[in-house]
Scaffold this active site. Sequence first.
Site, short mmCIF file in Angstrom:
data_model
loop_
_atom_site.label_atom_id
_atom_site.label_comp_id
_atom_site.label_asym_id
_atom_site.label_seq_id
_atom_site.Cartn_x
_atom_site.Cartn_y
_atom_site.Cartn_z
N ARG A 20 40.00 -9.81 35.71
CA ARG A 20 39.79 -10.08 37.14
C ARG A 20 38.34 -9.95 37.57
O ARG A 20 37.89 -10.72 38.43
CB ARG A 20 40.66 -9.12 37.96
CG ARG A 20 42.15 -9.43 37.82
CD ARG A 20 42.99 -8.28 38.32
NE ARG A 20 42.82 -7.09 37.49
CZ ARG A 20 43.26 -5.89 37.79
NH1 ARG A 20 43.89 -5.70 38.92
NH2 ARG A 20 43.07 -4.87 36.97
N LYS A 30 49.16 -9.17 22.31
CA LYS A 30 48.64 -8.45 23.49
C LYS A 30 49.82 -7.79 24.20
O LYS A 30 50.84 -8.43 24.42
CB LYS A 30 47.94 -9.42 24.43
CG LYS A 30 47.42 -8.80 25.72
CD LYS A 30 46.50 -9.77 26.45
CE LYS A 30 45.94 -9.20 27.74
NZ LYS A 30 46.87 -9.34 28.88
N PRO A 34 43.40 -13.69 29.00
CA PRO A 34 44.23 -14.83 29.41
C PRO A 34 44.67 -14.60 30.85
O PRO A 34 45.12 -13.50 31.19
CB PRO A 34 45.43 -14.75 28.45
CG PRO A 34 45.47 -13.34 27.97
CD PRO A 34 44.05 -12.84 28.01
N CYS A 51 53.27 -9.52 29.84
CA CYS A 51 53.47 -10.02 31.21
C CYS A 51 54.58 -9.25 31.93
O CYS A 51 55.71 -9.18 31.45
CB CYS A 51 53.79 -11.52 31.19
SG CYS A 51 54.04 -12.15 32.85
#
Length: 336
Positions: A234, A148, A23, A109
């Site tokens: 990435r 996650k 994500p 995050c």
Amino acid sequence: MACTVEPLVIGPHRIWPPLVLAPMSGVTNRTMRALYKPFGLGLTVTEFVSANALQYASSAKRTMEMIDQHGLEKPVSTQLWGDDPEVMAKAAKMVRECGADIVDINFGCPSPKVTKINGGSACLRDVDRCEAIMQAVVDAVDCPVTMKMRLGWGEDNLVYVEVAQRAQKVGIQAVTLHARTAKQFYKGNANWEHIKRLKQSVDIPVIGNGDLDEPYLAMERMRESGVDAIMLGRATLGNPWLISQIRDLMEGREPAPMPSPAERLAYAIRVHYKTMVEELGESRAVPQMRKHLALYLKGIPNAAILRERIMHTDRAEDVVAIVEETIASLERAVAA
Ligand SMILES: Cc1cc2nc3c(=O)[nH]c(=O)nc-3n(C[C@H](O)[C@H](O)[C@H](O)COP(=O)(O)O)c2cc1C
């Protein structure tokens, strides 16, 4: 040819290949997920969506767009973040009704915008809260719930094994570990030893994530850690062929060679760019595509000059002209 790994099984979903697109907020919208899926992804995950924002969804068009699907990219895992178990449960019900095949909880995050209101990786500072959130979400929906996370808030707080064991206890069906702490952001390297340790500590599937940017390295990490799947982020940007190369290895083939620079740019502009403009409209696609094109240009002669020109161009047709001119000159150079 014999496959070299097993499918990833999450509840009723038999996911092949066990290769997941990470994500990425601002990146993995439905258009991107649908564009990248055919390169060989088994599973894609939406950008993270605020559970709080979903409570006001009737007035938040962008939030609803984030949970929207293409159809092509199924199964889709919809990722939620928030710190309140009840709000997370309500949000999970809502995204399930909107078609999520899997609900994923974000405990990873590290962005201050999120952690200052106790979301994302900040949850890892309170393991009981993590458990309460996971329990509430699992109880709220009839589809698999996954989670996650990062290793912990800081080096002195490596809670990932405990959080994963609690996840398993409350019925979470798979866990992804990005093997950095929240405090690390993206510094240093992802530590795959921790991913290996996690795999040995739980019975639910583990998805390993962090710094996979080369097909043989990805397969080696997968084998050494024993994980059930790997997640790529990435390194796929500007290089979706990495996905196909890893799928080739998973399916027992030599990885296909990378397309030529002209072929890569042709995909970038005639497929990726065109689709983004058609689906998002010029005003949104042009700025979003700047970062993608900059990455597609990696390794192309005069890339820095081309990037600079693209950065200062606002009209899609002008960007197309710049890239098409580059493709033609690359083709002429090969022909000569
Ligand atoms: C631009 C960007 C946005 C991201 N957004 C999210 C997100 O919404 N949810 C999430 O769980 N992780 C997010 N991440 C983290 C990635 O999913 C992944 O864990 C991280 O990039 C490490 O994997 P990589 O080394 O393969 O990139 C984001 C990463 C990037 C670079």
